[in-house]
Write an enzyme that holds these catalytic residues in place. Structure first.
Site, PDB file in Angstrom:
ATOM      1  N   GLU A 132       3.817  -4.675   5.014  1.00 13.84           N
ATOM      2  CA  GLU A 132       2.785  -3.643   4.947  1.00 13.84           C
ATOM      3  C   GLU A 132       1.393  -4.230   5.143  1.00 13.84           C
ATOM      4  O   GLU A 132       0.536  -3.617   5.790  1.00 13.84           O
ATOM      5  CB  GLU A 132       2.874  -2.895   3.621  1.00 13.84           C
ATOM      6  CG  GLU A 132       4.051  -1.943   3.513  1.00 13.84           C
ATOM      7  CD  GLU A 132       5.373  -2.637   3.240  1.00 13.84           C
ATOM      8  OE1 GLU A 132       6.434  -2.004   3.425  1.00 13.84           O
ATOM      9  OE2 GLU A 132       5.350  -3.826   2.835  1.00 13.84           O
ATOM     10  N   HIS A 202      10.019   5.316  -4.953  1.00 14.59           N
ATOM     11  CA  HIS A 202       9.983   6.305  -3.880  1.00 14.59           C
ATOM     12  C   HIS A 202       9.471   7.655  -4.371  1.00 14.59           C
ATOM     13  O   HIS A 202       9.788   8.690  -3.800  1.00 14.59           O
ATOM     14  CB  HIS A 202      11.376   6.476  -3.253  1.00 14.59           C
ATOM     15  CG  HIS A 202      11.900   5.236  -2.604  1.00 14.59           C
ATOM     16  ND1 HIS A 202      12.552   4.257  -3.317  1.00 14.59           N
ATOM     17  CD2 HIS A 202      11.847   4.797  -1.320  1.00 14.59           C
ATOM     18  CE1 HIS A 202      12.885   3.270  -2.498  1.00 14.59           C
ATOM     19  NE2 HIS A 202      12.469   3.583  -1.277  1.00 14.59           N
TER      20      HIS A 202
END
Length: 410
Positions: A132, A202
């Site tokens: 990321e 998540h």
């Protein structure tokens, strides 16, 4: 108040509320990503006429009169299809645009980029390594060279490794160069918020972590039309934008969406339901939980009727979708609160350090003498989201209804 009374005064009713759908019960989202409050929403634009007259819509085609709606068409889309449609338009109209991220070449986890690599070429739509920080840094470099860089962080929960690049580099790029350089071509898309079963990694809503990052914009849409228009505006905005897409809405939010190129304004909230007695401010998925709570307040089912005083059922509550979290639309919110004299803020992220605290402080500064009740925040709890307990962490319609009743009764 209402939650405690449900549990203590009517324990059997409380159990029925949690388990029985026949009494307009609030049910947790299923594994398929469906939400009952979303499915029953009246906020979606389900006809061509209403879609083409979306407030604030601005047509971006080359026609001499962009305000003409006759002849324009719409297509039924869910939210992920609206994302894909916006990305396709961006690639088709801007030869410098590229899309990149983990697994996006074959469509991504949520299928938002499906078919784009085949349509526009793998040199413009391509996979990256699982890094990321590298994705954000690569996007900053591309944008600094004049490209339109559209990056995807696969889940907002994993944006934290990119935090240094986004906050220390992207947000400050123009400022540190004295305005000589810009990375306004950078847009970072990322799925956010809970689905009911995502667990620790998540289900998070990290928008509040960027509130102090001057130079960034943070946008969260609520529906397919909003998503397409706001995403195209974000891609073309002269500032780096973090675009967070509520993932439970990818498939459950469906409406008619104009197929032409259009934009919706950033940093402008939208009043969805006008009112005069209380303002509810929210964004993303909780928009629909708030709408559902207002329906329960005005027309409670038999199971809830004994708990909602008749004097409160006629309350006219104003519902506002903030849409852009940073910089947020202070004027619209404060004007509404000065009118209604009460404010309830709803968001999925935890209360401590959440966006609601900043909004409450600003409203208190600008409208303190007009308030008839303290600003109320209804949020996720300050705990990690954990699988089977995720339903209880999210601010559902019952908790929102409870907070509205307490604020109206203050």
């Amino acid at each position: 108040m209402l939650v405690r009374r449900l549990r203590s005064t009517f324990p059997a009713l409380s159990r029925r509320w949690q388990t029985t759908a026949s009494n307009t019960a609030i049910e947790s989202p299923s594994a398929g990503g469906h939400s009952s409050s979303v499915a029953s929403s009246q906020l979606f634009r389900m006809t061509r006429e209403s879609a083409l007259r979306t407030p604030g819509i601005s047509w971006q085609d080359e026609e001499s009169d962009r305000n003409i709606v006759g002849g324009r068409e719409t297509r039924k889309m869910n939210l992920y299809q609206a994302v894909r449609d916006a990305l396709s338009i961006a690639l088709a109209k801007d030869d410098s645009a590229v899309i990149f991220g983990e697994d996006i070449a074959f469509g991504g986890v949520f299928r938002c980029t499906m078919g784009l690599a085949e349509e526009f070429g793998r040199e413009r739509v391509f996979n990256t390594p699982l890094t990321e920080q590298g994705i954000a840094g690569f996007g900053i470099g591309l944008a600094s060279m004049g490209h339109t860089a559209i990056a995807e962080i696969q889940f907002a929960d994993y944006i934290f490794p990119a935090f240094d690049q986004l906050v220390n580099e992207a947000a400050k790029f123009r400022y540190r160069s004295g305005g000589h350089f810009s990375i306004g071509g950078l847009t970072v898309r990322t799925p956010t918020m809970a689905v009911g079963h995502g667990g620790l990694y998540h289900s998070q809503s990290p928008e509040g972590f960027f509130m102090g990052a001057s130079g960034l914009k943070v946008v969260i849409p609520r529906s397919p039309i909003q998503c397409k228009g706001l995403l195209l505006s974000a891609i073309r905005d002269p500032n780096p934008v973090i675009f967070m897409e509520p993932k439970v809405l990818y498939r459950s939010a469906v409406e008619q969406v104009p197929i032409d190129d259009f934009a919706l304004p950033l940093s402008r909230a939208e009043i969805l339901i006008p009112g005069s007695d209380l303002t509810v401010l929210t964004w993303g998925t909780p928009v629909y939980h708030c709408e559902y709570a207002l329906r329960l307040l005005n027309s409670p089912p038999p199971s809830l009727a004994p708990l909602i005083p008749p004097s409160l059922r006629s309350a006219k509550v104003e519902l506002i979708d903030l849409r852009t979290i940073l910089p947020w639309d202070i004027e619209t919110v404060v004007e509404s609160v000065r009118k209604t004299k009460r404010l309830v803020i709803v968001h999925e992220a935890g209360m401590t350090g959440g966006v609601g605290g900043e909004i409450a402080a600003e409203v208190g500064k600008r409208a303190f003498l007009r308030l008839d009740a303290p600003v109320r925040r209804i949020t996720g709890w300050d705990v990690p989201a954990g699988l089977q307990f995720e339903k209880f962490n999210m601010p559902d319609a019952v908790r929102i209804l409870d907070g509205i009743m307490e604020t109206l009764s203050y």
